[in-house]
Write a protein that holds these residues in place. Structure first.
Motif, PDB file in Angstrom:
ATOM      1  N   ALA A 146     -71.084   7.300 -36.285  1.00 48.58           N
ATOM      2  CA  ALA A 146     -71.239   7.976 -35.047  1.00 48.58           C
ATOM      3  C   ALA A 146     -70.878   8.995 -34.693  1.00 48.58           C
ATOM      4  O   ALA A 146     -71.287   9.793 -34.036  1.00 48.58           O
ATOM      5  CB  ALA A 146     -69.089   7.564 -34.420  1.00 48.58           C
ATOM      6  N   PRO A 147     -69.861   9.972 -36.272  1.00 52.25           N
ATOM      7  CA  PRO A 147     -70.385  11.286 -36.328  1.00 52.25           C
ATOM      8  C   PRO A 147     -71.558  11.742 -35.994  1.00 52.25           C
ATOM      9  O   PRO A 147     -72.219  13.205 -35.125  1.00 52.25           O
ATOM     10  CB  PRO A 147     -69.926  11.465 -36.871  1.00 52.25           C
ATOM     11  N   ALA A 148     -72.695  10.939 -36.379  1.00 55.15           N
ATOM     12  CA  ALA A 148     -74.187  11.737 -36.743  1.00 55.15           C
ATOM     13  C   ALA A 148     -75.831  11.382 -34.891  1.00 55.15           C
ATOM     14  O   ALA A 148     -75.656  12.174 -34.475  1.00 55.15           O
ATOM     15  CB  ALA A 148     -75.305  10.829 -37.370  1.00 55.15           C
ATOM     16  N   VAL A 149     -74.641  10.444 -34.384  1.00 59.96           N
ATOM     17  CA  VAL A 149     -75.043  10.245 -33.014  1.00 59.96           C
ATOM     18  C   VAL A 149     -74.132  11.305 -32.174  1.00 59.96           C
ATOM     19  O   VAL A 149     -75.128  12.364 -31.189  1.00 59.96           O
ATOM     20  CB  VAL A 149     -74.484   8.953 -32.779  1.00 59.96           C
ATOM     21  N   TRP A 165     -73.506  14.567 -33.429  1.00 61.21           N
ATOM     22  CA  TRP A 165     -74.613  15.657 -33.113  1.00 61.21           C
ATOM     23  C   TRP A 165     -75.932  16.035 -32.660  1.00 61.21           C
ATOM     24  O   TRP A 165     -75.782  16.605 -31.499  1.00 61.21           O
ATOM     25  CB  TRP A 165     -75.091  15.850 -34.972  1.00 61.21           C
ATOM     26  N   LEU A 166     -76.371  14.360 -32.493  1.00 60.40           N
ATOM     27  CA  LEU A 166     -77.982  13.957 -32.067  1.00 60.40           C
ATOM     28  C   LEU A 166     -77.463  14.516 -30.516  1.00 60.40           C
ATOM     29  O   LEU A 166     -78.955  15.044 -29.841  1.00 60.40           O
ATOM     30  CB  LEU A 166     -78.730  13.365 -32.420  1.00 60.40           C
ATOM     31  N   LEU A 167     -77.002  14.025 -29.669  1.00 62.18           N
ATOM     32  CA  LEU A 167     -76.126  14.392 -28.441  1.00 62.18           C
ATOM     33  C   LEU A 167     -76.017  15.590 -28.208  1.00 62.18           C
ATOM     34  O   LEU A 167     -76.607  15.495 -26.880  1.00 62.18           O
ATOM     35  CB  LEU A 167     -75.828  13.061 -28.190  1.00 62.18           C
ATOM     36  N   ARG A 168     -75.275  16.126 -29.045  1.00 65.10           N
ATOM     37  CA  ARG A 168     -74.919  18.439 -28.370  1.00 65.10           C
ATOM     38  C   ARG A 168     -75.852  18.512 -28.799  1.00 65.10           C
ATOM     39  O   ARG A 168     -76.285  20.462 -28.177  1.00 65.10           O
ATOM     40  CB  ARG A 168     -73.836  18.180 -29.654  1.00 65.10           C
ATOM     41  N   ALA A 169     -77.248  17.984 -29.397  1.00 62.00           N
ATOM     42  CA  ALA A 169     -78.700  18.971 -29.709  1.00 62.00           C
ATOM     43  C   ALA A 169     -79.171  17.915 -28.136  1.00 62.00           C
ATOM     44  O   ALA A 169     -80.459  18.450 -28.336  1.00 62.00           O
ATOM     45  CB  ALA A 169     -79.341  18.230 -30.738  1.00 62.00           C
ATOM     46  N   ARG A 170     -78.765  17.620 -27.260  1.00 66.48           N
ATOM     47  CA  ARG A 170     -79.779  17.032 -26.120  1.00 66.48           C
ATOM     48  C   ARG A 170     -80.561  15.601 -26.569  1.00 66.48           C
ATOM     49  O   ARG A 170     -81.132  16.123 -24.865  1.00 66.48           O
ATOM     50  CB  ARG A 170     -79.941  18.019 -25.516  1.00 66.48           C
ATOM     51  N   LEU A 171     -80.968  15.147 -27.331  1.00 66.12           N
ATOM     52  CA  LEU A 171     -81.382  13.653 -27.612  1.00 66.12           C
ATOM     53  C   LEU A 171     -80.741  12.948 -26.788  1.00 66.12           C
ATOM     54  O   LEU A 171     -79.376  13.283 -25.885  1.00 66.12           O
ATOM     55  CB  LEU A 171     -81.727  13.207 -28.504  1.00 66.12           C
ATOM     56  N   ARG A 199     -79.800   9.550 -25.263  1.00 71.24           N
ATOM     57  CA  ARG A 199     -77.938   8.295 -25.912  1.00 71.24           C
ATOM     58  C   ARG A 199     -79.526   7.474 -26.969  1.00 71.24           C
ATOM     59  O   ARG A 199     -79.073   7.231 -27.984  1.00 71.24           O
ATOM     60  CB  ARG A 199     -77.285   8.079 -25.168  1.00 71.24           C
ATOM     61  N   SER A 200     -79.691   6.574 -25.829  1.00 71.25           N
ATOM     62  CA  SER A 200     -80.472   6.327 -26.744  1.00 71.25           C
ATOM     63  C   SER A 200     -81.909   5.984 -27.639  1.00 71.25           C
ATOM     64  O   SER A 200     -81.280   5.527 -28.717  1.00 71.25           O
ATOM     65  CB  SER A 200     -81.256   4.890 -25.754  1.00 71.25           C
ATOM     66  N   LEU A 201     -82.245   7.117 -27.561  1.00 71.55           N
ATOM     67  CA  LEU A 201     -83.608   7.755 -28.503  1.00 71.55           C
ATOM     68  C   LEU A 201     -81.990   8.849 -29.841  1.00 71.55           C
ATOM     69  O   LEU A 201     -82.114   8.560 -31.851  1.00 71.55           O
ATOM     70  CB  LEU A 201     -84.180   8.626 -28.430  1.00 71.55           C
ATOM     71  N   ALA A 202     -81.109   9.460 -30.007  1.00 73.72           N
ATOM     72  CA  ALA A 202     -80.429   9.803 -31.039  1.00 73.72           C
ATOM     73  C   ALA A 202     -79.523   7.892 -31.367  1.00 73.72           C
ATOM     74  O   ALA A 202     -79.922   8.266 -32.825  1.00 73.72           O
ATOM     75  CB  ALA A 202     -79.189  10.271 -29.857  1.00 73.72           C
ATOM     76  N   THR A 203     -79.334   7.430 -30.562  1.00 77.44           N
ATOM     77  CA  THR A 203     -79.051   6.135 -31.528  1.00 77.44           C
ATOM     78  C   THR A 203     -80.234   5.234 -32.513  1.00 77.44           C
ATOM     79  O   THR A 203     -79.884   4.473 -33.532  1.00 77.44           O
ATOM     80  CB  THR A 203     -78.711   4.753 -30.612  1.00 77.44           C
ATOM     81  N   ALA A 204     -81.481   5.217 -31.831  1.00 84.68           N
ATOM     82  CA  ALA A 204     -82.459   4.511 -32.536  1.00 84.68           C
ATOM     83  C   ALA A 204     -82.684   5.871 -33.752  1.00 84.68           C
ATOM     84  O   ALA A 204     -82.984   4.882 -35.034  1.00 84.68           O
ATOM     85  CB  ALA A 204     -82.898   4.432 -32.133  1.00 84.68           C
TER      86      ALA A 204
END
Length: 431
Positions: free
Chosen positions: A123-126, A128-134, A136-141
């Protein structure tokens, strides 16, 4: 006062007295029984305490905590014990039913539990990617595919090193067996060749007699391959959706509860999720430090399978207290077979030292008091997990205890959770 006002006052009083009499008649019982009006008691001689009123029923001797005279005749301690017994019986029946249900659908429960652990870890890695404007589905994948690549790469390295070093280890194992045979002959036991041959023959006979059992076990293991693949796919899909839609799933579950219990359960659930994430991440960090520490000693003393043994230590550290010790024993045995007793003793000392640092420094420092669990609870949880679900139960039992510990503490707390910032007060009444 004029005569007219006096007459009007009399008529008013008469009218009010008439209305009161009508009201009294309406409130009288309809069965024709008389309504007796209490009259002031006339002073007179008081009846003695032992006097009995003729025609009156004796008063029932009922205790304040009982509902009838029969209950009052039962001793207080026996009543309390009986109340506790039937409540414990109900709790035991419910627990037994839950265990039966979990055992029936464990092929679904265990993958979901593993998916929750992986979600808490990733969850923390997801985030970080969400805060980088990715999206949600792409960040999770991205996080899920990256984790799969890391696991598959590690397993590939372990298998390749094991395949390369297996012939040499097999030869040294044969040498070790011959050394043991020589020690049995020349050592304090002084066994003869005839006795050794007899013991070896008995071992071979036992293996031959149990070949069918071993074969059936292998066949049953092969038959469960489909279940393993199904569980793996369920873990991947559940992890993906937990990471992507976990918050919405939790809000949906909370809305199923009564309104008065939603905030309390939501607070306990979010605190439990925080505890689970902290526990999993701390366990991974501690396991990595254990594997690196023991792996360094294995490399320094040129023990074969250093990387696979370090990976085994890493996996074993997920089972507190027991797993690290068992994986350390395997490393010591490999060192004994390959390099002799001196190196094995050095590796044993390194394993014990690393475990002491883990237990007294790393776990209190990294995990903190929020997820601290008593060692007795850990041992009981691991034992129960092994009995119910084998190795998987041992892996899941301790995080489950940590989550339940946090949830029960939050639910039992008397403090009211903070009001959400987006809450809207519909109506309020002054006290």
């Amino acid at each position: 006062m004029s005569r007219f006002e006096r007459v009007r006052g009399r008529l008013r009083r008469a009218y009010q007295s008439g209305r009161e009499s009508v009201r009294a008649d309406r409130s009288a019982p309809s069965d024709g029984s008389e309504t007796r009006v209490a009259t002031p008691a006339v002073p007179g001689p008081a009846a003695p305490p032992s006097a009995t009123v003729v025609g009156a029923a004796p008063p029932a001797d009922v205790h304040s905590s009982t509902a009838s005279r029969d209950d009052a005749d039962v001793p207080h301690g026996l009543r309390i014990a009986a109340a506790w017994c039937w409540r414990l019986i109900v709790i035991g029946v419910v627990a037994w039913a839950l265990l039966r249900i979990v055992g029936t659908i464990k092929i679904v429960i265990i993958p979901l539990a593993i998916a929750l652990l992986l979600s808490a870890l990733l969850a923390p890695a997801v985030g970080w990617l969400l805060r980088a404007r990715l999206p949600r589905s792409l960040a999770t994948a991205v996080v899920l595919v990256g984790g799969l690549v890391g696991v598959i790469g590690t397993l590939t390295l372990v298998v390749n090193e094991f395949i390369q070093g297996a012939p040499e280890l097999s030869e040294k194992s044969s040498q070790g067996v011959r050394q043991i045979q020589n020690w049995l002959k020349t050592g304090p036991l002084h066994l003869s060749d005839t006795q050794l041959d007899r013991y070896i023959d008995e071992a071979q006979d036992w293996i031959n007699s149990n070949t069918s059992d071993l074969t059936s076990g292998a066949l049953s293991t092969a038959a469960t391959l489909a279940e393993v693949l199904t569980g793996t796919l369920l873990v991947l899909f559940a992890t993906f959706f937990f990471l992507r839609d976990g918050n919405r799933i939790w809000r949906f579950l909370v809305r199923l509860l009564p309104v008065a219990a939603r905030w309390k359960v939501d607070d306990a659930g979010r605190a439990s999720w925080h505890t689970l994430g902290a526990y999993v991440r701390a366990t991974v960090l501690v396991a990595f430090i254990d594997a690196v520490g023991i792996g360094i000693f294995l490399v320094i003393f040129d023990v074969p399978f250093a990387f696979p043994l370090a990976a085994l230590v890493f996996l074993g550290a997920f089972i507190p207290i027991v797993g690290a010790a068992l994986s350390g024993v395997v490393a010591v045995l490999v060192a004994l077979v390959d390099s002799g007793p001196v190196t094995a003793l050095i590796i044993l000392g390194a394993v014990i030292g690393v475990q002491q640092v883990e237990g007294h420094v790393l776990q209190p420092l990294i995990m903190g008091r929020a997820v601290a669990i008593h060692p007795l609870a850990v041992i009981i949880g691991i034992a129960a997990g092994v009995v119910l679900a084998g190795i998987t139960g041992a892996l899941v039992s301790v995080p489950l205890i940590a989550v339940l510990n946090t949830a029960v503490r939050r639910l039992a707390a008397r403090t009211v959770p903070d009001t959400p910032p987006d809450a809207v007060v519909v109506a309020a009444q002054a006290p």
